[in-house]
Write an enzyme that holds these catalytic residues in place. Sequence first.
Site, PDB file in Angstrom:
ATOM      1  N   LYS A 161       0.141   4.238  -0.244  1.00  0.00           N
ATOM      2  CA  LYS A 161      -0.477   5.430   0.356  1.00  0.00           C
ATOM      3  C   LYS A 161      -0.239   6.642  -0.555  1.00  0.00           C
ATOM      4  O   LYS A 161      -0.245   6.490  -1.760  1.00  0.00           O
ATOM      5  CB  LYS A 161       0.036   5.635   1.790  1.00  0.00           C
ATOM      6  CG  LYS A 161      -0.153   4.348   2.625  1.00  0.00           C
ATOM      7  CD  LYS A 161       0.047   4.523   4.099  1.00  0.00           C
ATOM      8  CE  LYS A 161      -0.164   3.178   4.801  1.00  0.00           C
ATOM      9  NZ  LYS A 161      -0.090   3.281   6.273  1.00  0.00           N
ATOM     10  N   GLY A 181       2.728   2.337  10.813  1.00  0.00           N
ATOM     11  CA  GLY A 181       3.686   3.428  10.665  1.00  0.00           C
ATOM     12  C   GLY A 181       4.446   3.769  11.930  1.00  0.00           C
ATOM     13  O   GLY A 181       5.107   4.794  12.004  1.00  0.00           O
ATOM     14  N   ASN A 219       0.873  -1.176   0.000  1.00  0.00           N
ATOM     15  CA  ASN A 219       0.000   0.000   0.000  1.00  0.00           C
ATOM     16  C   ASN A 219       0.907   1.221   0.000  1.00  0.00           C
ATOM     17  O   ASN A 219       1.499   1.547   1.024  1.00  0.00           O
ATOM     18  CB  ASN A 219      -0.909  -0.032   1.235  1.00  0.00           C
ATOM     19  CG  ASN A 219      -1.733   1.237   1.374  1.00  0.00           C
ATOM     20  OD1 ASN A 219      -1.775   2.064   0.466  1.00  0.00           O
ATOM     21  ND2 ASN A 219      -2.382   1.383   2.526  1.00  0.00           N
ATOM     22  N   GLU A 263      -6.827   4.763   7.787  1.00  0.00           N
ATOM     23  CA  GLU A 263      -6.602   6.172   7.430  1.00  0.00           C
ATOM     24  C   GLU A 263      -7.809   6.758   6.694  1.00  0.00           C
ATOM     25  O   GLU A 263      -8.123   7.938   6.844  1.00  0.00           O
ATOM     26  CB  GLU A 263      -5.305   6.297   6.610  1.00  0.00           C
ATOM     27  CG  GLU A 263      -4.089   6.047   7.492  1.00  0.00           C
ATOM     28  CD  GLU A 263      -2.893   5.436   6.790  1.00  0.00           C
ATOM     29  OE1 GLU A 263      -2.827   5.457   5.544  1.00  0.00           O
ATOM     30  OE2 GLU A 263      -2.005   4.904   7.494  1.00  0.00           O
ATOM     31  N   HIS A 276      -9.470   1.149   4.885  1.00  0.00           N
ATOM     32  CA  HIS A 276      -8.204   1.379   5.597  1.00  0.00           C
ATOM     33  C   HIS A 276      -8.443   2.349   6.758  1.00  0.00           C
ATOM     34  O   HIS A 276      -9.231   3.286   6.639  1.00  0.00           O
ATOM     35  CB  HIS A 276      -7.148   1.943   4.639  1.00  0.00           C
ATOM     36  CG  HIS A 276      -5.779   1.892   5.222  1.00  0.00           C
ATOM     37  ND1 HIS A 276      -5.345   2.824   6.156  1.00  0.00           N
ATOM     38  CD2 HIS A 276      -4.776   1.015   5.056  1.00  0.00           C
ATOM     39  CE1 HIS A 276      -4.115   2.509   6.516  1.00  0.00           C
ATOM     40  NE2 HIS A 276      -3.747   1.419   5.872  1.00  0.00           N
ATOM     41  N   GLU A 335      -5.179  -4.869  10.591  1.00  0.00           N
ATOM     42  CA  GLU A 335      -4.166  -3.839  10.802  1.00  0.00           C
ATOM     43  C   GLU A 335      -4.456  -3.117  12.111  1.00  0.00           C
ATOM     44  O   GLU A 335      -5.255  -2.168  12.136  1.00  0.00           O
ATOM     45  CB  GLU A 335      -4.190  -2.822   9.655  1.00  0.00           C
ATOM     46  CG  GLU A 335      -3.900  -3.408   8.292  1.00  0.00           C
ATOM     47  CD  GLU A 335      -3.320  -2.365   7.341  1.00  0.00           C
ATOM     48  OE1 GLU A 335      -2.280  -2.663   6.732  1.00  0.00           O
ATOM     49  OE2 GLU A 335      -3.871  -1.266   7.236  1.00  0.00           O
ATOM     50  N   SER A 393       3.579  -2.114  10.307  1.00  0.00           N
ATOM     51  CA  SER A 393       5.028  -2.217  10.493  1.00  0.00           C
ATOM     52  C   SER A 393       5.600  -3.581  10.096  1.00  0.00           C
ATOM     53  O   SER A 393       6.505  -4.099  10.756  1.00  0.00           O
ATOM     54  CB  SER A 393       5.413  -1.860  11.936  1.00  0.00           C
ATOM     55  OG  SER A 393       5.043  -0.520  12.231  1.00  0.00           O
TER      56      SER A 393
HETATM   57  P1  13P Z   1       3.171   0.443   7.675  1.00  0.00           P
HETATM   58  O1  13P Z   1       3.671  -0.846   7.045  1.00  0.00           O
HETATM   59  O2  13P Z   1       3.896   1.646   7.173  1.00  0.00           O
HETATM   60  O3  13P Z   1       3.067   0.333   9.146  1.00  0.00           O
HETATM   61  O4  13P Z   1       1.657   0.633   7.121  1.00  0.00           O
HETATM   62  C1  13P Z   1       0.768  -0.408   7.236  1.00  0.00           C
HETATM   63  C2  13P Z   1      -0.444  -0.087   6.461  1.00  0.00           C
HETATM   64  O5  13P Z   1      -1.226   0.784   6.835  1.00  0.00           O
HETATM   65  C3  13P Z   1      -0.684  -0.823   5.215  1.00  0.00           C
HETATM   66  O6  13P Z   1      -1.965  -0.598   4.726  1.00  0.00           O
END
Ligand code: 13P
Length: 250
Positions: A11, A173, A9, A97, A95, A167, A213
């Site tokens: 982002k 992150g 992803n 976010e 997601h 997640e 992560s």
């Molecule tokens: P990270 O791998 O940067 O923690 O992000 C995970 C994520 O949100 C994947 O959709």
Amino acid sequence: MRTPIIAGNWKMHKTVGEAVTLVRELLAGLGAVHDREVVICPPYTALFPLRPLLVGTAIQLGAQDVFYEAQGAYTGAVAPGMLVDVGCRYVIVGHSERRQYFGDTDASVNRKLLAALGSRLRPIMCVGESKPQRDSGEAEPVVTAQVRAGLAGVPAEQIAEVVIAYEPIWAIGTGDTATAADAQAMHLAIRQTLAELYGEERARAVRIQYGGSVKPENVDELMAQPDIDGALVGGASLKAESFLRIVHFQ
Ligand code: 13P
């Protein structure tokens, strides 16, 4: 039984030029992959330009979100059919976010998921608890409720098309991964929920990814868990070296 699926992803990262460079590096280092699926989810703007590079390769294209209507006066939105049109096979829905910054709810995530399935896109539905929810012992009921709400109305014949990504929000992150044992426990709870909804056999066919992560250093242990069938990778999917190492988990 279940083909592992590693998805990146990206982002809100990568211009078209940067995306093309990363894909060329990924293709150069990927080698033959027969026993796992590899998906990248770049921003919308890079989907169409990447398509010709990916045709006939082992890397499939996915989008990071979708709207649930087929067309119309929905400024800023992208329809499922438009994603299919530019070569997407997968789409992330729900997601954290999107839920945090863009107002996605269990109900809108469910509509997006159903619309994706209706267009023959495979949804990757994200679920996960916050830190306060984990600390107060609510993680499992929160996550399984998200699973039930997100899957409302999905017919049994289509459930194997759905990928669920667990997640935990506090692991995204932050560098703070769930332990493999904690992740496995939640994946098992999700699979048990699927079994209640669709029966044991169909539940066994659904892929459940872990996200939060995921890195070269922890992917092998995560993927060794019986109910972890893949990874949804954020930060570590932005560099070819780390994403390829994750794709080549042992
Ligand atoms: P990270 O791998 O940067 O923690 O992000 C995970 C994520 O949100 C994947 O959709």
